[in-house]
Design a protein around this motif. Structure first.
Motif, PDB file in Angstrom:
ATOM      1  N   ARG A 221       0.839  -1.192   0.000  1.00 22.74           N
ATOM      2  CA  ARG A 221       0.000   0.000   0.000  1.00 22.74           C
ATOM      3  C   ARG A 221       0.877   1.246   0.000  1.00 22.74           C
ATOM      4  NH1 ARG A 221      -5.279  -1.541   1.349  1.00 22.74           N
ATOM      5  NH2 ARG A 221      -5.758   0.479   0.375  1.00 22.74           N
ATOM      6  N   ALA A 222       0.346   2.339  -0.470  1.00 23.20           N
ATOM      7  CA  ALA A 222       1.101   3.598  -0.531  1.00 23.20           C
ATOM      8  C   ALA A 222       1.585   4.020   0.852  1.00 23.20           C
ATOM      9  CB  ALA A 222       0.249   4.691  -1.157  1.00 23.20           C
ATOM     10  N   GLN A 223       0.732   3.871   1.862  1.00 28.30           N
ATOM     11  CA  GLN A 223       1.102   4.269   3.214  1.00 28.30           C
ATOM     12  C   GLN A 223       2.243   3.417   3.755  1.00 28.30           C
ATOM     13  OE1 GLN A 223      -0.110   6.968   4.923  1.00 28.30           O
ATOM     14  NE2 GLN A 223       1.498   6.525   6.413  1.00 28.30           N
ATOM     15  N   GLU A 224       2.282   2.141   3.334  1.00 34.51           N
ATOM     16  CA  GLU A 224       3.354   1.258   3.796  1.00 34.51           C
ATOM     17  C   GLU A 224       4.708   1.709   3.246  1.00 34.51           C
ATOM     18  OE1 GLU A 224       1.194  -3.050   4.463  1.00 34.51           O
ATOM     19  OE2 GLU A 224       1.590  -2.420   2.402  1.00 34.51           O
ATOM     20  N   PHE A 225       4.736   2.119   1.979  1.00 32.92           N
ATOM     21  CA  PHE A 225       5.996   2.611   1.434  1.00 32.92           C
ATOM     22  C   PHE A 225       6.399   3.921   2.122  1.00 32.92           C
ATOM     23  CE2 PHE A 225       8.559   5.223  -1.348  1.00 32.92           C
ATOM     24  CZ  PHE A 225       9.580   4.342  -1.700  1.00 32.92           C
ATOM     25  N   TYR A 226       5.420   4.787   2.327  1.00 33.56           N
ATOM     26  CA  TYR A 226       5.678   6.054   3.030  1.00 33.56           C
ATOM     27  C   TYR A 226       6.279   5.780   4.415  1.00 33.56           C
ATOM     28  CZ  TYR A 226       4.631  10.497   5.392  1.00 33.56           C
ATOM     29  OH  TYR A 226       4.712  11.663   6.127  1.00 33.56           O
ATOM     30  N   ASP A 227       5.706   4.806   5.132  1.00 32.10           N
ATOM     31  CA  ASP A 227       6.210   4.460   6.462  1.00 32.10           C
ATOM     32  C   ASP A 227       7.639   3.927   6.409  1.00 32.10           C
ATOM     33  OD1 ASP A 227       3.803   5.198   7.558  1.00 32.10           O
ATOM     34  OD2 ASP A 227       3.031   3.146   7.753  1.00 32.10           O
ATOM     35  N   ALA A 228       7.973   3.219   5.325  1.00 34.64           N
ATOM     36  CA  ALA A 228       9.312   2.632   5.205  1.00 34.64           C
ATOM     37  C   ALA A 228      10.391   3.708   5.162  1.00 34.64           C
ATOM     38  CB  ALA A 228       9.395   1.761   3.957  1.00 34.64           C
ATOM     39  N   LEU A 267       6.118  16.613   3.836  1.00 38.92           N
ATOM     40  CA  LEU A 267       5.627  15.270   4.133  1.00 38.92           C
ATOM     41  C   LEU A 267       4.115  15.234   3.951  1.00 38.92           C
ATOM     42  CD1 LEU A 267       7.762  14.655   7.347  1.00 38.92           C
ATOM     43  CD2 LEU A 267       7.924  13.287   5.273  1.00 38.92           C
ATOM     44  N   VAL A 268       3.666  14.431   2.984  1.00 40.17           N
ATOM     45  CA  VAL A 268       2.231  14.215   2.765  1.00 40.17           C
ATOM     46  C   VAL A 268       1.999  12.715   2.912  1.00 40.17           C
ATOM     47  CG1 VAL A 268       0.280  14.496   1.217  1.00 40.17           C
ATOM     48  CG2 VAL A 268       2.174  16.147   1.140  1.00 40.17           C
ATOM     49  N   PRO A 269       1.475  12.256   4.057  1.00 38.94           N
ATOM     50  CA  PRO A 269       1.367  10.817   4.329  1.00 38.94           C
ATOM     51  C   PRO A 269       0.734  10.040   3.180  1.00 38.94           C
ATOM     52  CG  PRO A 269       0.811  12.062   6.290  1.00 38.94           C
ATOM     53  CD  PRO A 269       0.985  13.063   5.186  1.00 38.94           C
ATOM     54  N   ILE A 273       6.994  12.734  -0.343  1.00 37.95           N
ATOM     55  CA  ILE A 273       8.082  13.066   0.579  1.00 37.95           C
ATOM     56  C   ILE A 273       9.092  13.920  -0.193  1.00 37.95           C
ATOM     57  CG2 ILE A 273       9.963  12.187   2.023  1.00 37.95           C
ATOM     58  CD1 ILE A 273       8.398   9.537   2.230  1.00 37.95           C
ATOM     59  N   VAL A 274       9.463  15.057   0.359  1.00 34.63           N
ATOM     60  CA  VAL A 274      10.486  15.914  -0.249  1.00 34.63           C
ATOM     61  C   VAL A 274      11.616  16.099   0.768  1.00 34.63           C
ATOM     62  CG1 VAL A 274      11.016  18.136  -1.318  1.00 34.63           C
ATOM     63  CG2 VAL A 274       8.744  17.126  -1.623  1.00 34.63           C
ATOM     64  N   THR A 291      12.471  14.192  -4.411  1.00 28.10           N
ATOM     65  CA  THR A 291      11.010  14.118  -4.255  1.00 28.10           C
ATOM     66  C   THR A 291      10.550  12.699  -4.555  1.00 28.10           C
ATOM     67  OG1 THR A 291      10.732  16.431  -4.915  1.00 28.10           O
ATOM     68  CG2 THR A 291       8.782  15.017  -5.020  1.00 28.10           C
ATOM     69  N   PHE A 292       9.866  12.078  -3.594  1.00 25.85           N
ATOM     70  CA  PHE A 292       9.206  10.795  -3.809  1.00 25.85           C
ATOM     71  C   PHE A 292       7.716  11.070  -4.038  1.00 25.85           C
ATOM     72  CE2 PHE A 292      12.790   9.808  -1.022  1.00 25.85           C
ATOM     73  CZ  PHE A 292      13.333   8.663  -1.569  1.00 25.85           C
ATOM     74  N   ASN A 293       7.215  10.786  -5.232  1.00 19.00           N
ATOM     75  CA  ASN A 293       5.785  10.843  -5.496  1.00 19.00           C
ATOM     76  C   ASN A 293       5.255   9.414  -5.422  1.00 19.00           C
ATOM     77  OD1 ASN A 293       5.179  13.676  -6.075  1.00 19.00           O
ATOM     78  ND2 ASN A 293       6.578  13.430  -7.798  1.00 19.00           N
ATOM     79  N   ILE A 294       4.300   9.181  -4.518  1.00 18.11           N
ATOM     80  CA  ILE A 294       3.808   7.830  -4.222  1.00 18.11           C
ATOM     81  C   ILE A 294       2.358   7.719  -4.690  1.00 18.11           C
ATOM     82  CG2 ILE A 294       3.529   6.109  -2.394  1.00 18.11           C
ATOM     83  CD1 ILE A 294       5.382   7.981  -0.670  1.00 18.11           C
ATOM     84  N   GLU A 295       2.123   6.808  -5.608  1.00 16.38           N
ATOM     85  CA  GLU A 295       0.774   6.661  -6.198  1.00 16.38           C
ATOM     86  C   GLU A 295       0.296   5.212  -6.059  1.00 16.38           C
ATOM     87  OE1 GLU A 295      -1.554   7.464 -10.449  1.00 16.38           O
ATOM     88  OE2 GLU A 295       0.633   7.728 -10.299  1.00 16.38           O
ATOM     89  N   GLU A 296      -0.778   5.026  -5.328  1.00 13.87           N
ATOM     90  CA  GLU A 296      -1.311   3.675  -5.116  1.00 13.87           C
ATOM     91  C   GLU A 296      -2.213   3.276  -6.279  1.00 13.87           C
ATOM     92  OE1 GLU A 296      -4.220   1.511  -1.914  1.00 13.87           O
ATOM     93  OE2 GLU A 296      -2.477   2.600  -1.117  1.00 13.87           O
ATOM     94  N   LYS A 297      -1.913   2.120  -6.909  1.00 17.52           N
ATOM     95  CA  LYS A 297      -2.701   1.563  -8.008  1.00 17.52           C
ATOM     96  C   LYS A 297      -3.598   0.443  -7.478  1.00 17.52           C
ATOM     97  CE  LYS A 297      -0.393   3.980 -11.157  1.00 17.52           C
ATOM     98  NZ  LYS A 297      -1.021   4.989 -12.034  1.00 17.52           N
ATOM     99  N   ASP A 298      -4.271  -0.251  -8.398  1.00 19.47           N
ATOM    100  CA  ASP A 298      -5.169  -1.338  -7.985  1.00 19.47           C
ATOM    101  C   ASP A 298      -4.415  -2.488  -7.328  1.00 19.47           C
ATOM    102  OD1 ASP A 298      -7.339   0.036  -8.917  1.00 19.47           O
ATOM    103  OD2 ASP A 298      -7.351  -0.951 -10.872  1.00 19.47           O
ATOM    104  N   ASP A 299      -3.232  -2.849  -7.880  1.00 15.17           N
ATOM    105  CA  ASP A 299      -2.514  -4.005  -7.330  1.00 15.17           C
ATOM    106  C   ASP A 299      -1.055  -3.705  -6.994  1.00 15.17           C
ATOM    107  OD1 ASP A 299      -1.582  -3.661  -9.851  1.00 15.17           O
ATOM    108  OD2 ASP A 299      -1.742  -5.766 -10.467  1.00 15.17           O
TER     109      ASP A 299
END
Length: 340
Positions: A221-228, A267-269, A273-274, A291-299
């Motif tokens: 999930r996007a939040q999981e990568f953000y947490d990492a 930081l945008v959970p 992340i910048v 800059t990390f742009n994190i985009e959650e897709k279907d899978d």
């Protein structure tokens, strides 16, 4: 009582043409405050800082509070200076019509700190991606060029302003270099007892930089990568070493035994992340912006990394290290490379 003509040479002034400060024995002091203000304004006002499509310049020395002096005691030059400086600057990104304006605060230019240790805070008055890019440029390239100008001020103070403080001894027509030494008034500085030697004037700093963009897919999930990247226990797990981390705006981080360091800028959970980010072996004080742009897709979760102001000679190695030490390590540590 000494006979006439056999007195202590420190007090015999008749035989000197100027009849003052024989053998440089007495303490003499010269106020360098007004001269320093003029010199600092000359060095900093309208200073151009341009590179890689970004053009900036210092528009005003808004604040210049402090004092400076040069002293002579027994042929030793003792310098004191302490300045609190505020600068206004503006910059323009190539292709943009909007000027970015900001300020730079230098609160502790003094003989107790090496120029490389002087604090320098860069702020901007606007927001947005363009403003952040220009700010990152001033934070890295701009700081180096300003430090060069401050170094030139100190050189001028010690070599130009101090001329005439040490007088020739009896029988000499000019001061010999090996008769002159310098010392600062600070308690924490290493004493310099070497003669003043003129150095070539160096103004500005040129560094060829490039940008990096990497796209990577993670099975999480996007939040999981953000947490990492923001939870200290998870960062410790994938870096496998001691970590210092403050996941908040303005918070600092140090990873991989001090080889990587920087500061969180945004930081945008779960989304973004910048960071200001640097590798230890890069030129001193040079930071890139990541800059990390994190985009959650279907899978899966798609991560796009953009890194600006990477030294050109380090681009390929930096790109490989992102994959090896960040992305592959995160996948192995948390299973983000396998389908759930």
């Amino acid at each position: 009582m000494a006979k006439w003509g056999e007195g202590d040479p420190r007090w015999i002034v008749e035989e000197r043409p100027d009849a003052t400060n024989v053998n440089n024995w007495h303490w003499t002091e010269k106020n360098a405050g007004p001269w320093s203000k003029d010199r600092l304004k000359e060095l900093l006002n309208n200073l151009k800082i341009a590179q890689n499509g970004i053009d900036c310049n210092i528009t005003e020395v808004e604040k210049l509070d402090g004092e400076a002096s040069a002293n002579n005691r027994k042929g030793k030059l003792i310098f004191f200076y302490e300045w609190d400086i505020k600068l206004k600057w503006e910059g323009l990104l190539a292709g943009s019509a909007d000027k970015i304006k900001g300020e730079i605060h230098i609160p502790n230019l003094s003989e107790e700190n090496d120029v490389s240790e002087v604090d320098m805070t860069v702020t901007i008055k606007s927001s947005g991606d363009e403003a952040q890019r220009v700010k990152a440029f001033m934070h890295s390239i701009g700081k180096d060029i300003i430090r060069n100008q401050l170094t030139e001020y100190i050189r001028s103070l010690k070599e130009e302003f101090s001329k005439g403080l040490i007088l020739p001894k009896k029988g000499e027509t000019q001061v010999k270099p090996d008769n002159v030494s310098t010392i600062t008034s600070g308690f924490n500085k290493k004493v310099n007892m070497e003669p003043i030697v003129s150095a070539p004037k160096q103004v500005g700093c040129k560094l060829d930089t490039k940008n990096i963009e990497i796209t990577e897919t993670f099975q999480c999930r996007a939040q999981e990568f953000y947490d990492a990247l923001t939870r200290i226990e998870m960062v410790t797990a994938f870096t496998q070493g001691h970590v210092k981390l403050e996941a908040e705006k303005g918070g600092k981080f140090t990873l991989f035994g001090g080889n990587i360091s920087g500061e969180f800028r945004e930081l945008v959970p779960g989304k973004k992340i910048v960071q200001y980010w640097r590798y230890k072996q890069w030129p001193k004080e040079h930071f890139s912006e990541v800059t990390f742009n994190i985009e959650e897709k279907d899978d899966n979760t798609l991560v796009t990394l953009k890194q600006d102001l990477v030294p050109a000679s380090e681009v390929e190695q930096t790109r490989e290290n992102w994959k090896r030490y960040y992305f592959d390590s995160i996948k192995r540590a948390f299973g983000f490379g396998a389908f759930l």
